[in-house]
Design a protein around this motif. Structure first.
Motif, PDB file in Angstrom:
ATOM      1  N   SER A   1      54.099  39.437  32.524  1.00 24.99           N
ATOM      2  CA  SER A   1      52.903  40.039  31.946  1.00 24.99           C
ATOM      3  C   SER A   1      51.701  39.112  32.044  1.00 24.99           C
ATOM      4  O   SER A   1      50.630  39.495  32.535  1.00 24.99           O
ATOM      5  N   THR A   2      51.868  37.881  31.583  1.00 19.85           N
ATOM      6  CA  THR A   2      50.715  36.990  31.511  1.00 19.85           C
ATOM      7  C   THR A   2      50.304  36.429  32.873  1.00 19.85           C
ATOM      8  O   THR A   2      49.109  36.223  33.110  1.00 19.85           O
ATOM      9  N   VAL A   3      51.267  36.179  33.773  1.00 19.91           N
ATOM     10  CA  VAL A   3      50.900  35.708  35.114  1.00 19.91           C
ATOM     11  C   VAL A   3      50.113  36.787  35.847  1.00 19.91           C
ATOM     12  O   VAL A   3      49.087  36.513  36.492  1.00 19.91           O
ATOM     13  N   THR A   4      50.576  38.031  35.755  1.00 20.38           N
ATOM     14  CA  THR A   4      49.853  39.146  36.379  1.00 20.38           C
ATOM     15  C   THR A   4      48.474  39.306  35.762  1.00 20.38           C
ATOM     16  O   THR A   4      47.470  39.503  36.465  1.00 20.38           O
ATOM     17  N   ASN A   5      48.433  39.224  34.447  1.00 18.88           N
ATOM     18  CA  ASN A   5      47.164  39.346  33.735  1.00 18.88           C
ATOM     19  C   ASN A   5      46.188  38.261  34.149  1.00 18.88           C
ATOM     20  O   ASN A   5      44.996  38.513  34.372  1.00 18.88           O
ATOM     21  N   LEU A   6      46.681  37.021  34.265  1.00 17.93           N
ATOM     22  CA  LEU A   6      45.831  35.896  34.654  1.00 17.93           C
ATOM     23  C   LEU A   6      45.300  36.068  36.070  1.00 17.93           C
ATOM     24  O   LEU A   6      44.112  35.847  36.335  1.00 17.93           O
ATOM     25  N   ALA A   7      46.171  36.477  36.994  1.00 22.69           N
ATOM     26  CA  ALA A   7      45.741  36.646  38.383  1.00 22.69           C
ATOM     27  C   ALA A   7      44.646  37.706  38.498  1.00 22.69           C
ATOM     28  O   ALA A   7      43.638  37.507  39.185  1.00 22.69           O
ATOM     29  N   SER A   8      44.832  38.826  37.814  1.00 20.21           N
ATOM     30  CA  SER A   8      43.825  39.890  37.883  1.00 20.21           C
ATOM     31  C   SER A   8      42.536  39.463  37.191  1.00 20.21           C
ATOM     32  O   SER A   8      41.431  39.730  37.685  1.00 20.21           O
ATOM     33  N   ALA A   9      42.654  38.781  36.046  1.00 21.11           N
ATOM     34  CA  ALA A   9      41.460  38.355  35.315  1.00 21.11           C
ATOM     35  C   ALA A   9      40.667  37.318  36.109  1.00 21.11           C
ATOM     36  O   ALA A   9      39.430  37.355  36.139  1.00 21.11           O
ATOM     37  N   THR A  10      41.370  36.380  36.772  1.00 22.62           N
ATOM     38  CA  THR A  10      40.694  35.363  37.571  1.00 22.62           C
ATOM     39  C   THR A  10      39.960  35.991  38.747  1.00 22.62           C
ATOM     40  O   THR A  10      38.801  35.666  39.027  1.00 22.62           O
ATOM     41  N   THR A  11      40.621  36.899  39.428  1.00 13.85           N
ATOM     42  CA  THR A  11      40.011  37.569  40.578  1.00 13.85           C
ATOM     43  C   THR A  11      38.774  38.358  40.171  1.00 13.85           C
ATOM     44  O   THR A  11      37.713  38.263  40.790  1.00 13.85           O
ATOM     45  N   LEU A  12      38.912  39.126  39.106  1.00 14.92           N
ATOM     46  CA  LEU A  12      37.800  39.981  38.683  1.00 14.92           C
ATOM     47  C   LEU A  12      36.649  39.180  38.096  1.00 14.92           C
ATOM     48  O   LEU A  12      35.491  39.593  38.198  1.00 14.92           O
ATOM     49  N   ALA A  13      36.952  38.045  37.466  1.00 21.11           N
ATOM     50  CA  ALA A  13      35.884  37.204  36.911  1.00 21.11           C
ATOM     51  C   ALA A  13      34.980  36.658  38.009  1.00 21.11           C
ATOM     52  O   ALA A  13      33.788  36.414  37.786  1.00 21.11           O
ATOM     53  N   LYS A  14      35.528  36.480  39.208  1.00 24.29           N
ATOM     54  CA  LYS A  14      34.743  35.988  40.330  1.00 24.29           C
ATOM     55  C   LYS A  14      33.997  37.105  41.042  1.00 24.29           C
ATOM     56  O   LYS A  14      32.995  36.853  41.714  1.00 24.29           O
ATOM     57  N   LEU A  15      34.508  38.331  40.939  1.00 22.36           N
ATOM     58  CA  LEU A  15      33.884  39.477  41.613  1.00 22.36           C
ATOM     59  C   LEU A  15      32.853  40.108  40.675  1.00 22.36           C
ATOM     60  O   LEU A  15      33.061  41.173  40.105  1.00 22.36           O
ATOM     61  N   GLN A  16      31.717  39.440  40.542  1.00 21.58           N
ATOM     62  CA  GLN A  16      30.677  39.891  39.624  1.00 21.58           C
ATOM     63  C   GLN A  16      29.601  40.728  40.314  1.00 21.58           C
ATOM     64  O   GLN A  16      29.067  41.672  39.729  1.00 21.58           O
ATOM     65  N   LYS A  17      29.296  40.395  41.570  1.00 23.86           N
ATOM     66  CA  LYS A  17      28.186  41.049  42.251  1.00 23.86           C
ATOM     67  C   LYS A  17      28.467  42.527  42.463  1.00 23.86           C
ATOM     68  O   LYS A  17      29.493  42.925  43.020  1.00 23.86           O
ATOM     69  N   ASN A  18      27.549  43.354  41.966  1.00 24.09           N
ATOM     70  CA  ASN A  18      27.629  44.818  42.105  1.00 24.09           C
ATOM     71  C   ASN A  18      28.914  45.392  41.521  1.00 24.09           C
ATOM     72  O   ASN A  18      29.393  46.447  41.954  1.00 24.09           O
ATOM     73  N   ALA A  19      29.508  44.688  40.561  1.00 24.17           N
ATOM     74  CA  ALA A  19      30.752  45.173  39.950  1.00 24.17           C
ATOM     75  C   ALA A  19      30.473  46.391  39.083  1.00 24.17           C
ATOM     76  O   ALA A  19      29.477  46.446  38.363  1.00 24.17           O
ATOM     77  N   SER A  20      31.371  47.367  39.147  1.00 22.83           N
ATOM     78  CA  SER A  20      31.280  48.554  38.295  1.00 22.83           C
ATOM     79  C   SER A  20      32.323  48.407  37.194  1.00 22.83           C
ATOM     80  O   SER A  20      33.508  48.703  37.390  1.00 22.83           O
TER      81      SER A  20
ATOM     82  N   LEU B   1      48.731  44.446  34.876  1.00 20.07           N
ATOM     83  CA  LEU B   1      47.608  44.586  35.794  1.00 20.07           C
ATOM     84  C   LEU B   1      46.522  45.443  35.152  1.00 20.07           C
ATOM     85  O   LEU B   1      45.327  45.111  35.200  1.00 20.07           O
ATOM     86  N   ALA B   2      46.948  46.526  34.525  1.00 22.37           N
ATOM     87  CA  ALA B   2      45.995  47.395  33.832  1.00 22.37           C
ATOM     88  C   ALA B   2      45.298  46.662  32.696  1.00 22.37           C
ATOM     89  O   ALA B   2      44.084  46.804  32.494  1.00 22.37           O
ATOM     90  N   THR B   3      46.050  45.841  31.958  1.00 17.15           N
ATOM     91  CA  THR B   3      45.457  45.098  30.853  1.00 17.15           C
ATOM     92  C   THR B   3      44.419  44.092  31.336  1.00 17.15           C
ATOM     93  O   THR B   3      43.344  43.949  30.751  1.00 17.15           O
ATOM     94  N   GLY B   4      44.731  43.379  32.430  1.00 19.51           N
ATOM     95  CA  GLY B   4      43.782  42.420  32.983  1.00 19.51           C
ATOM     96  C   GLY B   4      42.499  43.083  33.439  1.00 19.51           C
ATOM     97  O   GLY B   4      41.396  42.604  33.164  1.00 19.51           O
ATOM     98  N   VAL B   5      42.641  44.210  34.145  1.00 12.97           N
ATOM     99  CA  VAL B   5      41.468  44.956  34.603  1.00 12.97           C
ATOM    100  C   VAL B   5      40.679  45.489  33.412  1.00 12.97           C
ATOM    101  O   VAL B   5      39.446  45.454  33.381  1.00 12.97           O
ATOM    102  N   ASN B   6      41.414  45.969  32.408  1.00 16.11           N
ATOM    103  CA  ASN B   6      40.773  46.540  31.230  1.00 16.11           C
ATOM    104  C   ASN B   6      40.014  45.487  30.440  1.00 16.11           C
ATOM    105  O   ASN B   6      38.878  45.717  29.989  1.00 16.11           O
ATOM    106  N   GLN B   7      40.632  44.312  30.245  1.00 13.80           N
ATOM    107  CA  GLN B   7      39.972  43.241  29.499  1.00 13.80           C
ATOM    108  C   GLN B   7      38.677  42.820  30.172  1.00 13.80           C
ATOM    109  O   GLN B   7      37.639  42.677  29.528  1.00 13.80           O
ATOM    110  N   ASN B   8      38.739  42.606  31.490  1.00 14.15           N
ATOM    111  CA  ASN B   8      37.544  42.216  32.215  1.00 14.15           C
ATOM    112  C   ASN B   8      36.477  43.296  32.128  1.00 14.15           C
ATOM    113  O   ASN B   8      35.302  43.014  31.873  1.00 14.15           O
TER     114      ASN B   8
END
Length: 450
Positions: A96-115, A162-169
């Motif tokens: 749970s947490t490794v998946t969450n961390l990977a998604s959160a890290t990726t999305l935290a960097k993808l800021q430009k034009n993010a929806s 994965l859903a939680t990481g995307v949702n948190q971000n």
């Protein structure tokens, strides 16, 4: 509504990076365009919007807490394999947490034009699918081997995480655009409720099944179906509410854009990307406090699944039998967590102004690890022979400290960055939260094998 707004909204003296107009945004009723080009509504406090963010907070962690509260059911499904019984809880936490961390890290960097609205929608849809499959698995997979079901559960954990990481971000970045601390507090309070309600559902589900004559009760697949289906319903309700909020925001934004200078909006169309290191330098004490808080917190699921009542097994009332004692312990911890998150409303203890104090409190929570070891771990006996000590002193207090520190850090972070950095700061703090969970879950293997 005014009371909530006054209690939660920080004073202007604690907003050194904001100008006077921004500091007084809660006292006006105008609409404006954010400096980063994204539409931002500076409006009076809305109980409806507060309630929707509260529901989004519930949906955000409902899946996580449902996996924890379902420990007795999974224990029953894996009881034919000693290895699976011993490792399913740490495995769920780690995946749970490794998946969450990977998604959160990726999305935290993808800021430009993010929806961020699309991220929220996607995450809730994934949760609906995952928990629908889990619900039906309780009915259709009774004959499946332990190994196959163990793998299935971990795949479902991966999807939910994965859903939680995307949702948190998405949610923390999205709410930052409103510039209102009380809406962030609503999300944190909703997360606290998400911990309490699944435990109540689990206890009711267990007690609803008659105890067998030999004194050994089996977890009901029908009850498991009920609480997994409830998770699906919660995600669906949150999705519908968010769609309504989006339509509400779109109408207001359209009005702003019609009145705004087209050239100004065009010039600022691209969102500025803020480096994670830049954000860390501004938020280091709060970020580290949040990280350490959740890293230490991750010992509690493993201990909670292993600690038994000090009462003799043959003389335990149903509420203290292991099938109900575990969710009862989770309920006490999550109740404390909710109390801590709500206590941020109390203006007399505004520790959001003192990040170093929050960091010190996060470190001090390490004392709870030896306190857990004083309890009846795996039936080996307790140094403090009291269920009340375990439930009300260790569990409840550990939860209160987690809720207060976490909520203070998340609510206060936006006050230490510039307006155009709020979206990125929300995503960064959710990343630090997940990083703490990940480190703590990996260390939980040491606790499980101690």
């Amino acid at each position: 509504m005014n009371r909530i707004r006054k209690l939660v909204t920080p004073s202007a003296s604690y907003e050194p990076l904001l100008d006077n107009n921004e500091a007084n945004a809660g006292d006006v009723d105008d609409r404006s365009i954010a400096e980063d080009g994204e539409s931002r509504l500076e409006s009076r406090f809305s109980l409806l919007e507060y309630s929707i963010f509260f529901l989004l907070g519930i949906a955000m962690l409902w899946a996580w807490n449902m996996f924890l509260a379902a420990a007795p059911y999974f224990h029953h499904r894996f009881d034919s394999s000693e290895w699976a019984v011993k490792h399913y809880q740490p495995s769920i936490l780690s995946v749970s947490t490794v998946t969450n961390l990977a998604s959160a890290t990726t999305l935290a960097k993808l800021q430009k034009n993010a929806s961020y609205s699309k991220r929220i929608t996607l995450s809730l849809m994934i949760n609906i699918v995952v928990f629908s499959l889990l619900a039906f698995s309780t009915v259709l997979s009774k004959g499946v081997s332990v190994g196959v079901y163990f793998a299935f559960v971990l795949v479902m954990v991966f999807g939910a995480s994965l859903a939680t990481g995307v949702n948190q971000n998405g949610v923390f970045s999205y709410v930052s655009g409103f510039g209102r601390g009380e809406y962030t507090q609503a999300i944190m309070a909703g997360q606290g409720v998400a911990g309490v309600l699944p435990c109540i559902v689990q206890i009711i589900a267990v007690l609803a099944v008659p105890e067998q004559k030999d004194g050994v009760r089996q977890e009901s697949s029908k009850s498991a179906f009920a609480y997994f289906a409830t998770s699906t319903a919660v995600s669906a309700l949150a999705l519908a509410s968010f769609f309504y909020l989006e339509r509400r925001q779109s109408r207001a934004v359209s009005k702003v854009l019609d009145e705004a200078d087209d050239e100004t909006v065009s010039d600022n169309a691209d969102r500025k990307t803020i480096g994670l290191w830049t954000l860390f330098k501004k938020l280091r004490w709060m970020a580290l406090a949040l990280f350490l808080c959740f890293a230490v917190t991750m010992v509690f699921p493993v201990f909670t699944a292993e600690i038994e009542s000090v009462r003799d097994p043959s003389d335990r009332p149903r509420l203290l039998q292991q099938a109900t004692f575990i969710p009862l312990a989770f309920l006490l911890w999550n109740t404390g967590d909710l109390i801590g998150r709500v206590s941020v409303l109390i203006p007399q203890i505004p520790l959001v102004r003192y990040p170093k104090v929050l960091f010190s409190l996060a470190i001090s929570r390490l004392v709870f690890i030896p306190l857990y070891m004083l309890c009846n771990v795996r039936g080996r006996g307790a140094a403090v022979n009291s269920d009340a000590f375990y439930l009300f002193f260790v569990q409840l207090l550990f939860g209160i400290t987690n809720g207060y520190i976490a909520s203070s850090c998340m609510v206060g972070a936006a006050q230490w960055v510039a307006v155009e950095e709020r979206h990125a700061a929300g995503g960064f703090m959710s990343l630090m939260l997940v990083a703490g969970l990940t480190v703590g879950s990996l260390l939980s293997f040491l606790v499980a094998n101690a």
